[in-house]
Design a protein around this motif. Structure first.
Motif, PDB file in Angstrom:
ATOM      1  N   GLY A 201     -18.645  14.527 -16.960  1.00  0.00           N
ATOM      2  CA  GLY A 201     -18.356  14.431 -18.383  1.00  0.00           C
ATOM      3  C   GLY A 201     -17.098  15.171 -18.774  1.00  0.00           C
ATOM      4  N   THR A 202     -16.900  16.361 -18.218  1.00  0.00           N
ATOM      5  CA  THR A 202     -15.720  17.139 -18.579  1.00  0.00           C
ATOM      6  C   THR A 202     -15.436  18.164 -17.481  1.00  0.00           C
ATOM      7  OG1 THR A 202     -14.681  18.389 -20.389  1.00  0.00           O
ATOM      8  CG2 THR A 202     -16.976  18.922 -19.873  1.00  0.00           C
ATOM      9  N   GLY A 203     -14.394  18.940 -17.669  1.00  0.00           N
ATOM     10  CA  GLY A 203     -14.023  19.991 -16.726  1.00  0.00           C
ATOM     11  C   GLY A 203     -12.926  20.820 -17.352  1.00  0.00           C
ATOM     12  N   LEU A 204     -13.295  21.958 -17.972  1.00  0.00           N
ATOM     13  CA  LEU A 204     -12.368  22.713 -18.817  1.00  0.00           C
ATOM     14  C   LEU A 204     -12.063  24.087 -18.239  1.00  0.00           C
ATOM     15  CD1 LEU A 204     -14.008  21.847 -22.266  1.00  0.00           C
ATOM     16  CD2 LEU A 204     -12.163  20.634 -21.082  1.00  0.00           C
ATOM     17  N   ASN A 205     -10.854  24.558 -18.471  1.00  0.00           N
ATOM     18  CA  ASN A 205     -10.411  25.876 -18.044  1.00  0.00           C
ATOM     19  C   ASN A 205     -10.695  26.885 -19.145  1.00  0.00           C
ATOM     20  OD1 ASN A 205      -8.368  28.131 -18.003  1.00  0.00           O
ATOM     21  ND2 ASN A 205      -7.810  27.173 -16.068  1.00  0.00           N
ATOM     22  N   VAL A 206     -11.408  27.952 -18.815  1.00  0.00           N
ATOM     23  CA  VAL A 206     -11.849  28.890 -19.849  1.00  0.00           C
ATOM     24  C   VAL A 206     -10.677  29.548 -20.575  1.00  0.00           C
ATOM     25  CG1 VAL A 206     -12.033  30.901 -18.306  1.00  0.00           C
ATOM     26  CG2 VAL A 206     -13.506  30.743 -20.339  1.00  0.00           C
ATOM     27  N   GLN A 207      -9.582  29.812 -19.884  1.00  0.00           N
ATOM     28  CA  GLN A 207      -8.470  30.522 -20.509  1.00  0.00           C
ATOM     29  C   GLN A 207      -7.769  29.674 -21.562  1.00  0.00           C
ATOM     30  OE1 GLN A 207      -5.991  32.509 -17.683  1.00  0.00           O
ATOM     31  NE2 GLN A 207      -4.711  33.459 -19.239  1.00  0.00           N
ATOM     32  N   TRP A 208      -7.805  28.364 -21.393  1.00  0.00           N
ATOM     33  CA  TRP A 208      -7.089  27.480 -22.320  1.00  0.00           C
ATOM     34  C   TRP A 208      -8.007  26.675 -23.223  1.00  0.00           C
ATOM     35  CZ3 TRP A 208      -2.278  28.907 -22.471  1.00  0.00           C
ATOM     36  CH2 TRP A 208      -1.678  29.448 -21.324  1.00  0.00           C
ATOM     37  N   ASN A 209      -9.308  26.675 -22.937  1.00  0.00           N
ATOM     38  CA  ASN A 209     -10.219  25.819 -23.704  1.00  0.00           C
ATOM     39  C   ASN A 209     -11.362  26.534 -24.389  1.00  0.00           C
ATOM     40  OD1 ASN A 209      -9.434  23.682 -21.160  1.00  0.00           O
ATOM     41  ND2 ASN A 209      -9.192  22.984 -23.248  1.00  0.00           N
ATOM     42  N   LEU A 210     -11.505  27.828 -24.163  1.00  0.00           N
ATOM     43  CA  LEU A 210     -12.566  28.561 -24.848  1.00  0.00           C
ATOM     44  C   LEU A 210     -12.299  28.669 -26.342  1.00  0.00           C
ATOM     45  CD1 LEU A 210     -15.163  30.266 -24.719  1.00  0.00           C
ATOM     46  CD2 LEU A 210     -13.720  32.268 -24.231  1.00  0.00           C
ATOM     47  N   TYR A 265      -7.867  18.963 -13.338  1.00  0.00           N
ATOM     48  CA  TYR A 265      -6.692  18.222 -13.807  1.00  0.00           C
ATOM     49  C   TYR A 265      -6.449  16.998 -12.929  1.00  0.00           C
ATOM     50  CZ  TYR A 265      -1.759  17.128 -14.632  1.00  0.00           C
ATOM     51  OH  TYR A 265      -0.570  16.483 -14.893  1.00  0.00           O
ATOM     52  N   GLN A 266      -6.480  17.205 -11.609  1.00  0.00           N
ATOM     53  CA  GLN A 266      -6.274  16.078 -10.701  1.00  0.00           C
ATOM     54  C   GLN A 266      -7.423  15.068 -10.813  1.00  0.00           C
ATOM     55  OE1 GLN A 266      -3.585  15.407  -8.985  1.00  0.00           O
ATOM     56  NE2 GLN A 266      -2.571  17.264  -9.729  1.00  0.00           N
ATOM     57  N   ARG A 267      -8.634  15.558 -11.035  1.00  0.00           N
ATOM     58  CA  ARG A 267      -9.763  14.629 -11.192  1.00  0.00           C
ATOM     59  C   ARG A 267      -9.620  13.803 -12.470  1.00  0.00           C
ATOM     60  NH1 ARG A 267     -13.565  15.233  -7.352  1.00  0.00           N
ATOM     61  NH2 ARG A 267     -13.636  17.225  -6.217  1.00  0.00           N
ATOM     62  N   TRP A 268      -9.133  14.442 -13.547  1.00  0.00           N
ATOM     63  CA  TRP A 268      -8.852  13.681 -14.772  1.00  0.00           C
ATOM     64  C   TRP A 268      -7.791  12.611 -14.487  1.00  0.00           C
ATOM     65  CZ3 TRP A 268      -9.620  12.165 -19.676  1.00  0.00           C
ATOM     66  CH2 TRP A 268      -8.517  11.761 -20.446  1.00  0.00           C
ATOM     67  N   MET A 269      -6.745  12.990 -13.794  1.00  0.00           N
ATOM     68  CA  MET A 269      -5.666  12.058 -13.492  1.00  0.00           C
ATOM     69  C   MET A 269      -6.169  10.879 -12.650  1.00  0.00           C
ATOM     70  SD  MET A 269      -2.789  13.264 -14.855  1.00  0.00           S
ATOM     71  CE  MET A 269      -1.402  12.680 -13.896  1.00  0.00           C
ATOM     72  N   GLN A 270      -7.192  11.110 -11.838  1.00  0.00           N
ATOM     73  CA  GLN A 270      -7.747  10.051 -10.996  1.00  0.00           C
ATOM     74  C   GLN A 270      -8.891   9.294 -11.663  1.00  0.00           C
ATOM     75  OE1 GLN A 270      -8.622  11.357  -6.992  1.00  0.00           O
ATOM     76  NE2 GLN A 270      -6.660  12.432  -6.781  1.00  0.00           N
ATOM     77  N   GLY A 271      -9.167   9.603 -12.933  1.00  0.00           N
ATOM     78  CA  GLY A 271     -10.184   8.870 -13.655  1.00  0.00           C
ATOM     79  C   GLY A 271     -11.602   9.321 -13.399  1.00  0.00           C
ATOM     80  N   GLN A 272     -11.791  10.577 -12.963  1.00  0.00           N
ATOM     81  CA  GLN A 272     -13.123  11.083 -12.629  1.00  0.00           C
ATOM     82  C   GLN A 272     -13.715  11.982 -13.715  1.00  0.00           C
ATOM     83  OE1 GLN A 272     -12.925  13.070  -8.819  1.00  0.00           O
ATOM     84  NE2 GLN A 272     -11.788  11.402  -7.868  1.00  0.00           N
ATOM     85  N   ILE A 273     -12.955  12.259 -14.791  1.00  0.00           N
ATOM     86  CA  ILE A 273     -13.380  13.170 -15.853  1.00  0.00           C
ATOM     87  C   ILE A 273     -13.367  12.433 -17.187  1.00  0.00           C
ATOM     88  CG2 ILE A 273     -12.787  15.277 -17.129  1.00  0.00           C
ATOM     89  CD1 ILE A 273     -13.661  16.020 -14.407  1.00  0.00           C
ATOM     90  N   GLY A 274     -14.436  12.605 -17.978  1.00  0.00           N
ATOM     91  CA  GLY A 274     -14.540  11.890 -19.252  1.00  0.00           C
ATOM     92  C   GLY A 274     -13.735  12.503 -20.374  1.00  0.00           C
ATOM     93  N   PHE A 275     -13.789  13.845 -20.528  1.00  0.00           N
ATOM     94  CA  PHE A 275     -13.084  14.544 -21.601  1.00  0.00           C
ATOM     95  C   PHE A 275     -12.158  15.599 -20.999  1.00  0.00           C
ATOM     96  CE2 PHE A 275     -17.170  13.278 -23.497  1.00  0.00           C
ATOM     97  CZ  PHE A 275     -16.758  12.660 -24.688  1.00  0.00           C
ATOM     98  N   PHE A 276     -10.928  15.676 -21.523  1.00  0.00           N
ATOM     99  CA  PHE A 276      -9.973  16.641 -20.985  1.00  0.00           C
ATOM    100  C   PHE A 276      -8.915  16.936 -22.038  1.00  0.00           C
ATOM    101  CE2 PHE A 276      -6.882  18.281 -17.824  1.00  0.00           C
ATOM    102  CZ  PHE A 276      -7.741  19.080 -17.081  1.00  0.00           C
ATOM    103  N   PRO A 277      -8.387  18.180 -22.067  1.00  0.00           N
ATOM    104  CA  PRO A 277      -7.381  18.521 -23.065  1.00  0.00           C
ATOM    105  C   PRO A 277      -6.067  17.770 -22.848  1.00  0.00           C
ATOM    106  CG  PRO A 277      -7.619  20.295 -21.476  1.00  0.00           C
ATOM    107  CD  PRO A 277      -8.738  19.340 -21.225  1.00  0.00           C
ATOM    108  N   VAL A 278      -5.353  17.555 -23.937  1.00  0.00           N
ATOM    109  CA  VAL A 278      -4.064  16.854 -23.891  1.00  0.00           C
ATOM    110  C   VAL A 278      -3.089  17.553 -24.832  1.00  0.00           C
ATOM    111  CG1 VAL A 278      -2.835  14.678 -24.251  1.00  0.00           C
ATOM    112  CG2 VAL A 278      -5.219  14.640 -23.458  1.00  0.00           C
ATOM    113  N   GLY A 279      -1.952  17.965 -24.300  1.00  0.00           N
ATOM    114  CA  GLY A 279      -0.865  18.473 -25.123  1.00  0.00           C
ATOM    115  C   GLY A 279       0.261  17.456 -25.170  1.00  0.00           C
TER     116      GLY A 279
END
Length: 439
Positions: A201-210, A265-279
């Protein structure tokens, strides 16, 4: 994250010699030459080169461009400052403003800005990030113009939603935390039936997404006058626990071993993650993804209001410059001139600084994301500064993340950890405020 915000490029030895080769004063200031130092990639260099060529023609001045990588910029700038070879115009981050003002490094450019810039057409957040009244950031004199603003939005994989038969998120109505977890669970799958999860579903970095989760739940890092660390509150603890539970309880993120094999990040780029941050800095890369994606607000906690942060870099003028007028003109030009801004926007490196240009950018854009308006909503309505950007140093803020891993691994509760770390953070904040002369 930092390496994604600005891609690295090779440092020009000739450019660096411009700094180190001068004996005193601002680098290269000989009456008709000024220097501009920045960090960036090839696309940004090309955009700046085109913009500066026009500035040189209009003002009969020679601008020497000094470019470094993102990772090297701070070290190179500090070396130039120590050697009293400060470039006339240079990038500055909000977290450095107080120290540079106190040290006499950056020039107060308020008068020139107010007489020549329509501040109503510039993102208020961008300008206010470089205001300092001697006590608090965000008010008072202007010490830099915004190079950009970076609204940190939330993306989702539309193709994944369609494959799972899940209705697409409403761009106007954020998910609650419970709704978000429910959808994330439906997106966490073993798609090839080999007994191992390969989609999450997701995969977030605590330092940038908390931050979005804490703020949306009514928590914060500091009190209003920035003298007390407030991480040891129920609101903050609940948000951090929710963040950790997404991995340890709900199982909607890649495991620690999965993340070591391939980061999220790489998993998002490969279509394996549903939700991910975008700048905004991600957009040129994400336009090439093999799946459809778009932007939505972050999920909402107890306040019922979405939240996130907005990044920024500034363009400052050295106090030591021998060409203060033309150096200030360059800083303002790079920040606000429509042609210069168009060069940077065309290079895909930022949202336009000018509000009317940003509105046109949203209306006329044909490339993804479709909901670029979300970037502007963050800039206009609810984007906040990262907590460390408003204090004299970031040590107190960094302390939170140094020993947070046991919480993320489910080995320590968020409440216990925050009670433990708050005194250390407070001690470091007190030192920062003392160094800033704030009692």
């Amino acid at each position: 994250m930092k390496s994604r915000i600005l891609a690295v490029t090779a440092v020009s030895a000739v450019a660096l010699a411009t700094i180190t080769g001068c004996s005193s004063g601002a680098a290269g200031s000989d009456g008709d030459t000024i220097t501009f130092m920045f960090r960036g990639n090839d696309a940004e260099k090309a955009a700046y080169t085109a913009a500066i060529e026009q500035f040189e023609k209009d003002h009969d001045v020679d601008v020497k461009i000094i470019m470094t990588t993102a990772d090297e910029y701070s070290t190179k700038l500090k070396a130039a400052i120590t050697g009293k070879q400060i470039p006339d115009v240079f990038y500055i981050d909000p977290g450095s403003v107080q120290a540079y003002v106190k040290s006499g490094i950056v020039k107060d450019i308020t008068d020139k800005v107010e007489e020549s810039v329509d501040l109503d057409n510039i993102w208020e957040y961008g300008v206010d990030s470089y205001r300092f009244d001697g006590k608090l950031m965000g008010q008072g004199a202007i010490y830099a113009m915004p190079k950009d603003i970076g609204p940190f939005s939330f993306g989702y994989n539309k193709t994944m939603f369609d494959a799972a038969g899940i209705p697409l998120p409403d761009p106007e109505t954020p998910y609650t935390w419970a709704e978000f977890v429910d959808v994330a669970k439906k997106l966490t799958l073993d798609t090839n039936a080999d007994g191992t999860l390969d989609q999450w579903g997701t995969g977030l970095n605590v330092q940038w997404n908390l931050q979005p989760f804490v703020w949306s739940n009514g928590g914060d890092w500091l009190n209003e006058d920035r003298t007390k660390v407030t991480v040891d509150t129920p609101e903050f603890a609940e948000a951090l626990q929710f963040f950790a539970d997404m991995s340890n309880v709900e199982k909607v993120t890649p495991s620690t071993s999965d993340a070591q094999t391939l980061d999220t990040y790489q998993r998002w780029m490969q279509g394996q993650i549903g939700f991910f941050p975008v700048g905004p800095w991600d957009v040129p890369t994400y336009e090439k993804l093999d799946f459809e994606w778009d932007l939505i607000p972050y999920p909402v906690g107890a306040t019922g209001e979405t939240a996130t942060w907005t990044g920024t870099l500034g363009i400052a003028v050295a106090e030591t410059t021998k060409n203060a007028d033309i150096a200030t003109e360059l800083a303002i030009y790079l920040s606000t001139d429509p042609t210069a801004q168009q060069s940077l926007v065309d290079a895909g490196v930022q949202v336009p600084n000018l509000k009317d240009m940003a509105d046109e950018w949203v209306a006329s854009a044909t490339l993804p994301p479709a909901n670029k308006q979300e970037f502007l909503d963050i800039a206009n309505e609810y984007g906040r500064a990262l907590p460390a950007n408003t204090t004299y140093s970031a040590e107190w803020y960094d302390e939170l993340f140094k020993n947070i891993q046991p919480v993320l691994d489910g080995e320590q509760s968020a409440e216990d950890y925050l009670a433990e770390v708050q005194p250390r953070m407070q001690q470091l904040l007190d030192k920062a405020n003392a160094d800033a002369g704030i009692g």
